[in-house]
Design an enzyme around this catalytic site. Structure first.
Site, PDB file in Angstrom:
ATOM      1  N   CYS A  32       0.839  -1.190   0.000  1.00 16.07           N
ATOM      2  CA  CYS A  32       0.000   0.000   0.000  1.00 16.07           C
ATOM      3  C   CYS A  32       0.880   1.248   0.000  1.00 16.07           C
ATOM      4  O   CYS A  32       2.010   1.225   0.505  1.00 16.07           O
ATOM      5  CB  CYS A  32      -0.920   0.016   1.221  1.00 16.07           C
ATOM      6  SG  CYS A  32      -2.202   1.295   1.144  1.00 16.07           S
ATOM      7  N   CYS A  39      -4.775  -0.135  10.026  1.00 15.13           N
ATOM      8  CA  CYS A  39      -4.850  -1.164   8.992  1.00 15.13           C
ATOM      9  C   CYS A  39      -4.521  -2.546   9.564  1.00 15.13           C
ATOM     10  O   CYS A  39      -3.507  -2.725  10.244  1.00 15.13           O
ATOM     11  CB  CYS A  39      -3.899  -0.845   7.838  1.00 15.13           C
ATOM     12  SG  CYS A  39      -4.021  -2.032   6.478  1.00 15.13           S
ATOM     13  N   SER A 140     -12.178   4.868  -0.183  1.00 19.29           N
ATOM     14  CA  SER A 140     -12.029   4.928   1.266  1.00 19.29           C
ATOM     15  C   SER A 140     -11.824   6.367   1.725  1.00 19.29           C
ATOM     16  O   SER A 140     -10.879   7.031   1.303  1.00 19.29           O
ATOM     17  CB  SER A 140     -10.844   4.070   1.720  1.00 19.29           C
ATOM     18  OG  SER A 140     -11.064   2.711   1.406  1.00 19.29           O
ATOM     19  N   ARG A 152      -5.369   8.350   8.301  1.00 17.09           N
ATOM     20  CA  ARG A 152      -5.066   7.996   6.912  1.00 17.09           C
ATOM     21  C   ARG A 152      -3.962   8.913   6.379  1.00 17.09           C
ATOM     22  O   ARG A 152      -4.215  10.012   5.886  1.00 17.09           O
ATOM     23  CB  ARG A 152      -6.321   8.058   6.044  1.00 17.09           C
ATOM     24  CG  ARG A 152      -7.407   7.108   6.523  1.00 17.09           C
ATOM     25  CD  ARG A 152      -8.545   7.000   5.527  1.00 17.09           C
ATOM     26  NE  ARG A 152      -8.139   6.370   4.293  1.00 17.09           N
ATOM     27  CZ  ARG A 152      -8.038   5.045   4.111  1.00 17.09           C
ATOM     28  NH1 ARG A 152      -8.321   4.216   5.111  1.00 17.09           N
ATOM     29  NH2 ARG A 152      -7.660   4.552   2.945  1.00 17.09           N
ATOM     30  N   CYS A 270     -22.366 -10.425   4.958  1.00 18.28           N
ATOM     31  CA  CYS A 270     -21.909 -11.567   5.754  1.00 18.28           C
ATOM     32  C   CYS A 270     -21.898 -11.260   7.245  1.00 18.28           C
ATOM     33  O   CYS A 270     -22.160 -12.155   8.068  1.00 18.28           O
ATOM     34  CB  CYS A 270     -20.520 -12.002   5.292  1.00 18.28           C
ATOM     35  SG  CYS A 270     -19.243 -10.723   5.399  1.00 18.28           S
ATOM     36  N   ASP A 292     -11.439 -12.348   4.594  1.00 17.35           N
ATOM     37  CA  ASP A 292     -10.509 -11.216   4.601  1.00 17.35           C
ATOM     38  C   ASP A 292      -9.878 -11.004   5.974  1.00 17.35           C
ATOM     39  O   ASP A 292      -8.747 -10.546   6.083  1.00 17.35           O
ATOM     40  CB  ASP A 292     -11.278  -9.959   4.168  1.00 17.35           C
ATOM     41  CG  ASP A 292     -10.379  -8.743   4.044  1.00 17.35           C
ATOM     42  OD1 ASP A 292      -9.242  -8.902   3.582  1.00 17.35           O
ATOM     43  OD2 ASP A 292     -10.819  -7.646   4.401  1.00 17.35           O
ATOM     44  N   CYS A 333     -26.795 -13.653  23.030  1.00 20.94           N
ATOM     45  CA  CYS A 333     -27.269 -13.474  21.651  1.00 20.94           C
ATOM     46  C   CYS A 333     -28.481 -14.352  21.369  1.00 20.94           C
ATOM     47  O   CYS A 333     -29.443 -13.925  20.725  1.00 20.94           O
ATOM     48  CB  CYS A 333     -26.166 -13.815  20.658  1.00 20.94           C
ATOM     49  SG  CYS A 333     -24.768 -12.676  20.663  1.00 20.94           S
ATOM     50  N   CYS A 336     -31.641 -12.842  22.407  1.00 26.90           N
ATOM     51  CA  CYS A 336     -31.853 -11.444  22.011  1.00 26.90           C
ATOM     52  C   CYS A 336     -32.951 -11.336  20.958  1.00 26.90           C
ATOM     53  O   CYS A 336     -32.987 -12.111  19.994  1.00 26.90           O
ATOM     54  CB  CYS A 336     -30.552 -10.852  21.469  1.00 26.90           C
ATOM     55  SG  CYS A 336     -30.696  -9.131  20.920  1.00 26.90           S
ATOM     56  N   CYS A 342     -29.031  -9.208  13.565  1.00 24.02           N
ATOM     57  CA  CYS A 342     -27.607  -9.076  13.908  1.00 24.02           C
ATOM     58  C   CYS A 342     -26.833 -10.381  13.738  1.00 24.02           C
ATOM     59  O   CYS A 342     -25.730 -10.391  13.221  1.00 24.02           O
ATOM     60  CB  CYS A 342     -27.485  -8.578  15.344  1.00 24.02           C
ATOM     61  SG  CYS A 342     -25.796  -8.488  15.967  1.00 24.02           S
TER      62      CYS A 342
END
Length: 427
Positions: A32, A39, A140, A152, A270, A292, A333, A336, A342
């Site tokens: 980058c 990051c 971004s 940044r 996702c 990722d 959860c 909930c 969520c």
């Protein structure tokens, strides 16, 4: 695609338009030209011995594109180019990408390229490529000057806001409507009105907020990370502005995904889906990884040169990775009332308190709970509108009418009290 389109599922042929899975290609690895303090991907350079080469080689690129085309029956195949900074590869690289895609996809299928960039290298030549080949562009930006420049910066620690804003204006001026990705960090998350107002003034049409959650080596949250309290404050304040002024004008990903859950019973993103694991990562050497945020040797699924992406997706390891999202939900959860919207959030953020079963809460849970509590009434109203084919933007008119009635009622009550006091004094 607008929020109205997204919540009306009958308008979309999901089999044709929504691929069974996505791949996020890191064709430049973690290289980058910026040094953003939060990051999470710069450290991935340590995965490779040949650190001098940060380019997905031509044979690997060809194998990847052929693999991606052959691994799905969808008429539309999406390729997400990520980094690092993918524009470091140069325009000619992506011209080659398009040629290879046409070779394997043929005339009957369509390839969509999505590129996520920090904007520093963009110029008219890049815009010409994006327009000619119908690239979707994500840019971004972290908000107005001071808030953006807090994290940044370049490798020399120089500010970048002016260059990025110039890149945004260039894109728009060339007829390209970029999606904006705003990372929420410990600095800008405290200024919801300023951040949202800035993007609103820029006339951004699609806005994504991504909260930063990172841990230092000792396991504590990094100083750039957001807290649950700050996230809840940010989302509710931004939603308050959006629902009264910008429904149908600006699509905020968090709000759109919530509305989809209320209207259709599921979320595409996702993070909010019941299961994850359908967004694979392909690194510059062709290595396939679960996600990722899980590009680790422990989540290596093979290489595009000799492993079909569909096989990696359907492998026992990836199936378990996907199912664990719901299987490892914290007890809090499970009980909930907002679980349907969520689904415990992103597994990477489940670093909160441990329940009696050894499952951990999402560390941002209380912030999201504050958000869902606040938007619940509005989401139900917009969901009713969507299901009856009524524009969801109608809620803005309804809220204005409700607030007008409330003011009139308050004024009438005040006048009545004043009249009562006057009568008592004259007796």
């Amino acid at each position: 695609m607008s929020s109205q389109d997204l919540v009306n599922s009958e308008d979309i042929d999901y089999q044709d338009e929504m691929p069974a899975f996505l791949t996020m290609a890191k064709a430049v690895g973690s290289l980058c030209n910026l040094d953003c303090s939060y990051c999470y991907y710069l450290e991935k350079a340590s995965l490779f011995q040949d650190s001098h080469s940060y380019r997905m080689k031509d044979d690997v690129l060809t194998a990847y594109i052929k693999n991606a085309v052959n691994s799905t029956n969808s008429k539309t195949i999406q390729f997400v180019w990520h980094g690092g900074e993918p524009t470091l590869l140069g325009i000619e690289y992506y011209e080659k990408v398009v040629q290879i895609q046409k070779q394997f996809a043929g005339e009957s299928r369509r390839c969509i390229n999505i590129i996520q960039t920090n904007g520093m290298l963009l110029n008219k030549d890049w815009c010409d490529l994006f327009k000619r080949e119908n690239f979707w562009v994500g840019l971004s930006m972290d908000g107005p000057t001071k808030l953006h420049n807090a994290n940044r910066v370049t490798k020399a620690k120089s500010p970048t806001h002016k260059q990025v804003e110039d890149a945004y204006r260039l894109l728009v001026g060339e007829g390209i409507d970029p999606d904006v990705l705003c990372t929420l960090n410990s600095v800008n998350v405290k200024h919801p009105r300023e951040v949202y107002g800035y993007f609103r003034d820029l006339k951004v049409r699609w806005l994504q907020f991504l909260p930063i959650v990172r841990r230092d080596e000792d396991g504590t949250l990094s100083k750039e990370s957001v807290t649950a309290a700050d996230l809840g404050y940010f989302l509710t304040k931004v939603f308050d502005q959006w629902v009264r002024n910008d429904v149908g004008k600006i699509d905020v990903q968090t709000f759109v995904e919530t509305l989809m859950s209320y209207t259709n019973g599921y979320s595409v993103l996702c993070i909010n889906a019941k299961q994850c694991g359908n967004v694979l990562v392909v690194e510059r050497d062709g290595g396939i990884y679960s996600c990722d945020h899980f590009v680790y040797p422990s989540h290596y699924l093979g290489n595009v040169v000799d492993t079909e992406l569909s096989d990696a997706l359907n492998s026992p390891f990836q199936a378990e990775f996907s199912e664990n999202k719901s299987k490892t939900l914290a007890q809090k959860c499970i009980g909930c009332k907002y679980l349907f919207a969520c689904n415990g959030g992103c597994p990477k953020d489940r670093i909160g308190p441990e329940d009696q079963n050894g499952n951990r809460e999402n560390i941002l849970c209380s912030g999201y709970l504050e958000y869902y509590d606040y938007v619940d009434r509005y989401m139900k109203i917009m969901s009713r509108f969507a299901k009856s084919d009524k524009p969801i933007g109608t809620i803005m008119t309804q809220l204005k009418y409700e607030e007008k009635l409330a003011k009139e009622s308050k004024k009438a009550t005040k006048n009545k009290r004043g009249s009562f006091k006057y009568e008592n004094k004259t007796r």
